[in-house]
Each structure stands twice: as C-alpha cells, then as structure tokens.
Design an enzyme around this catalytic site. Structure first.
Site, PDB file in Angstrom:
ATOM      1  N   CYS A 454       0.836  -1.211   0.000  1.00 44.87           N
ATOM      2  CA  CYS A 454       0.000   0.000   0.000  1.00 44.87           C
ATOM      3  C   CYS A 454       0.864   1.252   0.000  1.00 44.87           C
ATOM      4  O   CYS A 454       0.436   2.309  -0.466  1.00 44.87           O
ATOM      5  CB  CYS A 454      -0.937  -0.006   1.205  1.00 44.87           C
ATOM      6  SG  CYS A 454      -0.102  -0.237   2.780  1.00 44.87           S
ATOM      7  N   HIS A 827      -0.994   0.959   7.570  1.00 42.71           N
ATOM      8  CA  HIS A 827      -1.547   0.944   6.209  1.00 42.71           C
ATOM      9  C   HIS A 827      -1.504   2.360   5.647  1.00 42.71           C
ATOM     10  O   HIS A 827      -1.634   3.336   6.387  1.00 42.71           O
ATOM     11  CB  HIS A 827      -2.998   0.445   6.256  1.00 42.71           C
ATOM     12  CG  HIS A 827      -3.675   0.415   4.921  1.00 42.71           C
ATOM     13  ND1 HIS A 827      -3.252  -0.403   3.897  1.00 42.71           N
ATOM     14  CD2 HIS A 827      -4.751   1.087   4.444  1.00 42.71           C
ATOM     15  CE1 HIS A 827      -4.044  -0.227   2.849  1.00 42.71           C
ATOM     16  NE2 HIS A 827      -4.949   0.673   3.151  1.00 42.71           N
TER      17      HIS A 827
END
Length: 996
Positions: A454, A827
């Site tokens: 990510c 994330h």
C-alpha cells in the site's frame, strides 16, 4: 360389566357423576373375573383409548387398561399378543380415514405389563422391526417423538446390529424433514420438545453403541451436502450435532476435508447449511463444529469455499446477535469468520450498514448478555479497523456507534488477528483479492495490494493525479532509454484507459523496489518516493533528454530554454532549490550554500514552543480558495530575517512581538520595508502582524502544516556543542542558521516527520499529533534582482528592488495518510484531486482577473479516496477530519501544485500552452495495442466468471432472507412486554423467524 361401563361413558351425565360410576366399575375389576369378561373389558378400554373423541374417554380407557394389566396379567398378556400388535402397527386402529394417532402410546402403555411374560422377546423382536419400518416411512415430528419416547422407556425395542446403524441414519433423515407449520409460540415450543426427544434417543444409542456415530454423521453430511433437494433440510439437524462427543471432532473434520469424493459445491452447501444452524436455539457446541469445519477447510487451503460461504452467510450470522437465546454461538462464529477473513475488507464491509442499528438494539436491551456482546463486538470492530484502515467515509458512523465502548490495545488486536488468519502465507491468497464486478463509479482505477504494498500504491496514485507530471510521462516517446520511466508510463496508461476496476503494479514494483526493502514487509512511503524520484532522475540524466517539445516553444528565451532543457523531468516537476545561510553572531559574516530538493521534510516543533509568539522567519500563509494575482507594487517583495525593528517613540504603545516580515540579509542599520497588506489579505493593512497570526496559527494546543513550514524556515541557533566554525573568526562561534527557498518546485512535496527512533524500545515511534492541512498556501521564495525586474517589467515600468521574497501560491492536490502507530506496520491510503490551472485559458493577460464564479473554487473540486483496489468519492472535509475520527490515521506526505500567475516560471506557461495545443496525450502504438488487448481479455474473463459463478450459485441452497431479522427488530421497537428480541424472549413471529 363392559356394557355398564360403555353406557356410563356414553351417557349425558355430568363428568363428576360419571366419575363416581366409573370408579365403582374399576373397583369391581380388581376382583377375580372370568376370561371372557376380561377380554370384553380390554376390548372396550382399547377402543376408548385409541378412538375416544375426548380426553376424558381416553383417560378412562387408560385407567381400565392399567387395572387389568395389574390384576389380570394372564388375560392381559393373552390379549396383548404379537399378532394384535402387528395389526395395530401395520393396519392401524379405527375406521379408514380416521385411524388412531395413539397406537404408539397404547403400545408403550401395555408393554410395562408384559415385560416378564414369555411372549416379551417376541414382542421386542416385532417392535425392533416395526419401528425401523415406521422411521423409513418418514413420520411426522410428533410420531417420531412418540417412537423416541417408546424406545427410550423400553430400550429392548431399539434395533440392533446393522439395523441399529440404519435406524440412526433413517432417524436423522426424518429430522432433516421436520418442519414447524405453525407460528404460534406454544406450537413452536412443542415442536422443539419433539425434536429434543428424537435427538435425545440418538444420544442414548450413541452412548451405548459408539460404532453408530460415524455412519450417522456420514448420513448427516450426505443430507446437508445434497444439491438435489428441492427444499433445504431442517435446521433441526443442529440438535443431532450437539450430542456428538467433542473428542471425535478432529478426526471427523480431518476425514471430511480430505475426502476427495466430496466436491467443492457439496462442501460449500454443507458448511453453508451448518452456519444456518446458529439460529437453532437449543443446540450446544454447534458453533464449535462450524468453526472446526471452517478451520479444517483453511488447513487444506479450500479458500474459494471459505470466501464464498463467508460472504454469503456473514450477514445472516450477524443478524442473530439480536436474539439472546442464540447470541453466544452466533457471536463465536461471527468472530471467527471476520478474524479469519483477512485478505480483503469485503466481509467486514458487508456488516457496516447494520452495526449502528445492532449496537442501538443491544444498548436498549440492557442485559448482561447484551453488555458482554457489545464489548466483544467493539473489540472485533476495532480489529477490523486496524486490519482494513483507509475507509474513513465508511467507518465514521460505526465509530460513532461504538465510541463509548472499550478499545483494545494494539497487542491484543495483533494477537487476535494473528491466531485466526487462514494462512500466514499472503501469496496463498493472492488470487482471492477483492472481486470487483465493475469499475468504481468515480471512473478511477485501483491498484492491487501485492502484500503490504500500500505504501507504493498510495504514492503511485498521488503521482498519477499530478496531472502535469502524468501528461509528461504519457507523452514520453518510444525508445527513450529510460526503462523505469517506461514502466511508469505503461502503469499510468493502464490507470488511465483500462476497463479493469483495479490493476496489478507487479512489474513496476519489481523494477522500482529499493534493494534494502524486505519483501512482504510494510515500508515507509516517503522513503520509497524519494528513491523512486531519484532513480527516475538519475536514469534520465544518463539517457536521452525528454520533453523535446519544449525546444520548439516560442515562449522561452534562449537562456531560459537552455536552463530548462538541462533539467530532467523530475527536476522540472518536483525540483526546487533552497539556500542555507549561516551567520556568525560575533563578526556577522554570512556563508551560504544552495542545494536542490524534491521534498521538504518538516520536523515537529518542540511541544513547549508556540510558533505564533516565537517565529522569526517570514510566515507562510494559508489563504482561501481565491485567485492570487502578482503583487501590484514592489513593496510586496520583502527583505531580511534578521532586521531590526524601530523602537517605539515615547508615549506610543509598545509594538507587538516581531513576526519577521522578510527573509534575506540586510546590513546593520538598514531600514526594512514594511510588510504590505496585499501579502496577507485585505485586512492586513490595519495590523499585518495580527493578520499573519490569525492565518498562520491555530489554537495553542493544535498544529498546522503552516506551523511546521514556518518552524522549518525559522532561524536555528547554533550554540554549545553545535557551535559553528567561522572562517573569518577562525574559531568556533555562536551562529544562526536559516533556510530560504530560492526556487519553488512545480509540485511541492511535504513530508511530515512523524517517525522518530526511540532508543528505549529500539523502534521508530510515531507522532500522532493532529495537523491541520491548508487547501491553499503561500510559500515565500527568494527572488534575485533579475527575476524581480522581469516580473515588474511585464507589469509596469517601475523600478524593482534589488532582491526580496515573493509569495508563491500552492494548491493542495494529494494527501497520503498513514494509519497505524509505527512505520514498520499500519496501512497507507491517499486522498487526491485533479489540480488544474485556476486561471482559465481565456484569462486575459492584462492583469485583470476574471470573477471567481467563472471557475470552480478550490473547495468544489472533486476529491477521491484511493485505498488499494477501492476508489471512492470523497471531500476536503473528510481529508481535514480523518485524524479527529481515527487518531492513528494521520497525514504523512502532502502534494501541492504551484498555482500559475504572472510570476510563474516559463515551465508552467509552457506546460499550459502545450496542454492547450495538444490536449490529452497520445500513446504510442505498442502501448495502445497492449491496453486494447488487455481490455478484451478482461471482458472475456468477466464473461467466463459470470457463467461459472451462475452455475456455482445455482447449486447452492436458498436461505431465508437474513435482513428480515433487522426489519422485524425495527418494527418491534414499539412493542411492549417481554416478547421483543431486546427483552430476551421473542414474539411469536420473531421466534419462528429465529428458529426457522
């Protein structure tokens, strides 16, 4: 005597009168009596018991039978013979069409009087055969319960040997067809009691004959895995599983999951029906069996089954939390389903619309069960927030619903996620990433997460949304000797033109991956961005020059053309320059050094330093969504960071603390130019300092990007161990160091230095301070006399100052957000928008701005949220509030685009002109063909998957609509009493819906 009894029973006398007369007859029956009279009385009592039309008549028949069984055993044994019982069982009793329903009760009643008789074994043998035959005929739940009651009381009648296994299997078949036809609560309770009696018989048999268990379970699995049945088997089968010893669980599950004869469709059908059993209110250990089978499927890597079943059943399981009687088991299954489904957010996101409503219902219930379930549910939700961050728009209502509930710590969350995952090998689930039926409604394309990538996805999307950079990359010619830039061009082209909802950046990842990064581990997106830009820059320097069209631009002078054509694309787009100056505080000598940058790394000021009172550099401003025009007079270009302010005259109020109005150097004693009102806004003429204070500083306990930039640009005192070696003084001296921007980049990248190394834990910790982000800001850029003169000559014939600062305006275009508490975990996702020139193409060049209504204001430009494969519409409000709702989600890397104006560099004007002349970039032939080929392939894949899925789903059993539970709960909100789901009971309708 039988005639007397019959006459009394059939008479119209009141029951109390009849009872007295019957009592006399019964007392007389206890006396010795001839055989014929006994038979007559037994026949009459049998008739009353089996065909009596009232309960009273049946009770009299029963009472007489019991008396004759006790007092006339020989006659009773002779009457209650094998032939008579066979006739009762095979032909029934009573007229055709009205056969008695009490035959089994009658036999159970009579058996107790012949247990010691010589004919007992013959009767038992007959019954062992006949009960097996009866069960094979699939009797009703009521008749099955009577058989079970008979066999439980007289186990000698239970079939033996192979017939016993067959009997168990057929009994399970019967249970599979049980249906409760009534919705009345009393009828439902009676049905549950009947099911319990039947399953209780199985438990009794299994306890004494364990060899019958596995064949019974095999039959059970055959029933629930059948795809041929018109109707789904009854949830009453759940009552069978609860009596299987748990010590057999591992072996049973292992045999099932490793049986090659069981197809995937059969297995999916079976586990789907088992999950439906969570609604069975009397079952024990059902949740344990469901979870064990799910774990068994994960162990043999049947991920497609697990995914399909989870997505189709998780909402139904969730809805059962409304009912206290099945809540505990449903919550256990829900926890496992969610915590194991870690490759995708799909399962959790299916529940998001229903969570606030369920939480409200549980709060209203106010019971120990509801309180405990709320806490466990909140823990589960925070685990999902942690695992699938980056969806603030979806999570805000859920967060609001659970905000008052306890929040688990990160260790607890990691423990729960770690122990329940289907597999620790991410690549085993690579082909099962979220299935997206079509492109996002935004028209944008997502990027597949290839295992903690990510950090790369968010950077690529931010670069892609930098439209000037994207167009330049897409316009790249073939054979440019820049392999990494070519891969980026292909990636951008697919993001622009692919029909897929998300594409894989695998090729670009392998080409751009820093060699020191650990595969599969989370990385710092800022570190990746720096490495990527540096690689692209160095690659172009050693290869061909790009952007050849700039050579033909008539807008550039030869000197300027030479200056810009010597730059790489990275330098043109992201490159800026900064001058670092150090002044010796003893001799006031200044040394300076200019260096290039592609991003500014902004440290956080010390907690005790409030910038508005201590700043000594030109403050960066936040401005509204307006058109920024060049200064109308030279006084807007301002001077030194170390100027002296005039002392106030006697009688005048003391001046406020000096917020340095200028940057640069100035000889001692030289008077500074005052800061003009146009630099800071309309009201600044009255008090420019107060205007700066209002726009640049937030509340004392908050931070803003402006604070961090001003801290970056403010002078730093070099003392003690950090003393500066002054060449003029030839010794270490106290000094001040200041940074000044000498060239503003086209795209300004700001990295907020949130991660710092903690020597105590030997880890990089994260600063979680909420930092407000301005949508538009002014950045002070130092100008040379020549640059200043060029600006003013284009404006008016007036003298320009020797040097000073000019405010360059930047529009926010991307924000990369890090969710988590460490750079090694968490994330990344990003907010982005298309930043286009605020000045329309038709804007006159005479300095007269068009009204703001001719162009979208900055706040009206559409924002998008990019989170790996998911792309959704968003807003600047969401960007601004994300940390308020989710404290671990903090802005990390910001992209700003320089707004064009008359002070803009020739590059900006050339880019705008090129955009007007050529429009969207045209791709070279090979790239266009590759995209077209992939789009055709994708459509073929979609058609094939649709056909396969249609065949797959058509074989699955149809389940009741799960959302009826929620609708019913909503309708029952106004009901009173203890029958609403929240009250722990369940009204007649709701209870029926729960069980069936």
């Amino acid at each position: 005597m039988d005639k007397i009894l019959e006459a009394v029973v059939m008479s119209s006398y009141p029951n109390n009168v009849k009872q007295g007369l019957v009592r006399r007859v019964i007392e007389a029956a206890k006396q010795p009596m001839d055989s014929e009279q006994c038979w007559s009385m037994l026949e009459l009592s049998t008739k009353l018991y089996l065909t009596g039309d009232t309960k009273y008549k049946r009770e009299i028949g029963k009472e007489v039978l019991e008396v004759y069984g006790h007092y006339h055993p020989e006659e009773f044994e002779e009457f209650f013979n094998v032939r008579f019982l066979l006739s009762l069982l095979q032909e029934g009793y009573g007229p055709l069409g009205k056969r008695s329903h009490y035959v089994l009760d009658y036999i159970q009643l009579g058996l107790q009087f012949v247990l010691e008789s010589p004919s007992a074994n013959s009767i038992f043998s007959l019954l062992r055969i006949e009960v097996l035959r009866k069960v094979c005929e699939r009797p009703s739940p009521k008749q099955c319960a009577k058989i079970s009651k008979l066999l439980t009381q007289h186990p000698q009648c239970i079939p033996t040997g192979k017939h016993q296994v067959l009997f168990c299997q057929q009994l399970i078949r019967c249970i599979g067809q049980f249906q409760c036809v009534s919705e009345g609560e009393e009828d439902i309770m009676e049905f549950l009691e009947q099911v319990n009696k039947v399953s209780g018989l199985l438990q009794r048999i299994w306890r004494t004959q364990t060899s019958a268990i596995l064949p019974s379970l095999k039959e059970l699995f055959t029933i629930i895995s059948s795809t041929e049945e018109q109707e789904a088997p009854s949830n009453a089968l759940a009552s069978v599983v609860q009596f299987v010893p748990l010590e057999l669980m591992d072996g049973v599950i292992r045999n099932l999951t490793n049986d090659d004869s069981i197809t995937d469709v059969q297995m999916m059908t079976a586990i789907g029906r088992m999950i439906d059993w969570v609604s069975w209110p009397l079952g024990k250990n059902i949740d344990k069996w469901i979870i064990a089978l799910l774990k068994g499927l994960a162990a043999v890597k049947k991920f497609s089954i697990l995914i399909e079943v989870t997505l189709s059943k998780i909402e139904k399981v969730f809805s059962k939390l409304l009912y206290p009687i099945v809540r505990e088991g449903a919550l256990s299954v829900l926890q496992y389903m969610l915590l194991s489904f870690q490759h995708s957010h799909e399962a959790f996101h299916l529940l998001l619309p229903h969570i606030p409503r369920l939480v409200a219902s549980l709060r209203k219930e106010d019971s120990n069960s509801a309180t405990s379930s709320l806490e466990q549910l909140a823990e589960l939700i925070h685990c999902m927030f942690f695992r699938f961050s980056g969806f603030p728009d979806l999570y805000e209502p859920v967060l609001e619903a659970v905000k008052a509930l306890p929040i688990p710590n990160e260790d607890r969350i990691k423990h729960l996620l770690g122990q329940n995952a289907w597999t620790s090998q991410k690549n085993e689930l690579a082909c099962f990433y979220p299935r997206l039926a079509s492109k996002s409604e935004t028209g944008k394309i997502g990027l597949i997460n290839l295992g903690n990538t990510c950090y790369m996805n968010s950077i690529i999307q931010s670069l892609f949304m930098a439209s000037d950079f994207r167009h330049s990359v897409l316009n790249l010619t073939e054979g440019n000797s820049q392999p990494l830039m070519t891969k980026l061009q292909w990636l951008f082209a697919f993001l622009e033109h692919s029909q897929r909802p998300a594409i894989s950046p695998e090729s670009f990842l392998s080409a751009s991956w820093p060699p020191w990064f650990t595969p599969g581990a989370q990385q710092d997106c800022s570190e990746y961005l720096k490495y990527l830009l540096d690689r692209l820059h160095e690659e172009e320097k050693t290869g061909k020059r790009i952007y050849q069209k700039l050579k033909k631009s008539s807008l550039m002078s030869q000197a300027v053309e030479h200056h810009y054509l010597n730059k790489t694309l990275i330098e043109k787009m992201f490159g800026g320059k900064m001058m670092t100056k150090i002044r010796c505080l003893k001799c006031l000598n200044v040394s300076s050094r200019e260096e290039a940058f592609t991003d500014l790394s902004l440290a956080f000021p010390p907690p005790d330093r409030h910038l508005c009172g201590s700043m000594s550099g030109l403050l960066v401003e936040e401005i509204g969504p307006q058109f920024i025009e060049p200064p109308e007079n030279p006084s807007q270009l301002t001077g030194s960071p170390w100027i002296r302010r005039k002392a106030p005259r006697a009688g005048e109020p003391a001046a406020p603390p000096m917020l340095v109005e200028t940057l640069g150097f100035q000889e001692p004693g030289e008077q500074a130019n005052p800061l003009s009102s146009d630099t800071v806004g309309v009201d600044a003429a009255k008090d420019p300092l107060s205007a700066f204070g209002e726009q640049a500083c937030g509340p004392k306990d908050s931070r803003s990007v402006l604070d961090l930039i001003n801290y970056f640009l403010s002078p730093e005192r070099l003392t003690a161990e950090n003393k500066y070696h002054c060449e003029k003084c030839a010794s270490l001296q106290d000094a001040e160091k200041v940074a000044e921007l000498t060239e503003g980049p086209h795209y300004l990248i700001l990295t907020l230095l949130r991660f710092s190394f903690d020597p105590r834990t030997m880890k990089r910790k994260k600063i979680l301070d909420n930092v407000s982000i301005p949508v538009v800001l002014k950045l002070p850029v130092l100008t040379t006399p020549e640059e200043t003169e060029n600006v003013w000559r284009r404006e008016k014939d007036r003298a320009a100052p020797e040097s000073g600062f000019m405010s360059v305006v930047y529009d926010l275009c991307s924000v990369v957000v890090h969710s988590g508490v460490s750079s090694e975990s968490g994330h990344y996702y990003c907010y982005s928008r298309e930043c286009t020139d605020t000045i329309p193409h038709g804007q006159p060049r005479d300095g007269t701005p068009k009204p703001a209504s001719d162009k979208q204001l900055d706040f009206e430009i559409q924002w998008y949220l990019f989170n790996d494969t998911r792309v959704s519409f968003s807003s600047f409000e969401s960007v601004s509030n994300v940390t308020s709702f989710f404290p671990k989600d903090t802005a990390y890397v910001l992209f700003y685009r320089q707004r064009p104006g008359r002070q803009s560099c020739p590059l900006h004007e050339a880019l705008a002109e090129a955009g007007r002349l050529h429009g969207e970039p045209s791709l070279h032939k090979d790239l266009m063909e590759a995209i077209a080929k992939d789009n055709i392939l994708y459509l073929q894949e979609q058609e094939k998957e649709a056909r396969n899925r249609a065949a797959y789903i058509s074989a699955l059993p149809k389940s009741p609509l799960w959302w009826r539970d929620f609708d019913r709960d909503k309708d029952d909100d106004s009901s009173s009493g203890g029958c609403s789901p929240a009250a722990g009971g369940g009204g007649s309708g709701s209870f029926h819906g729960l069980v069936f």
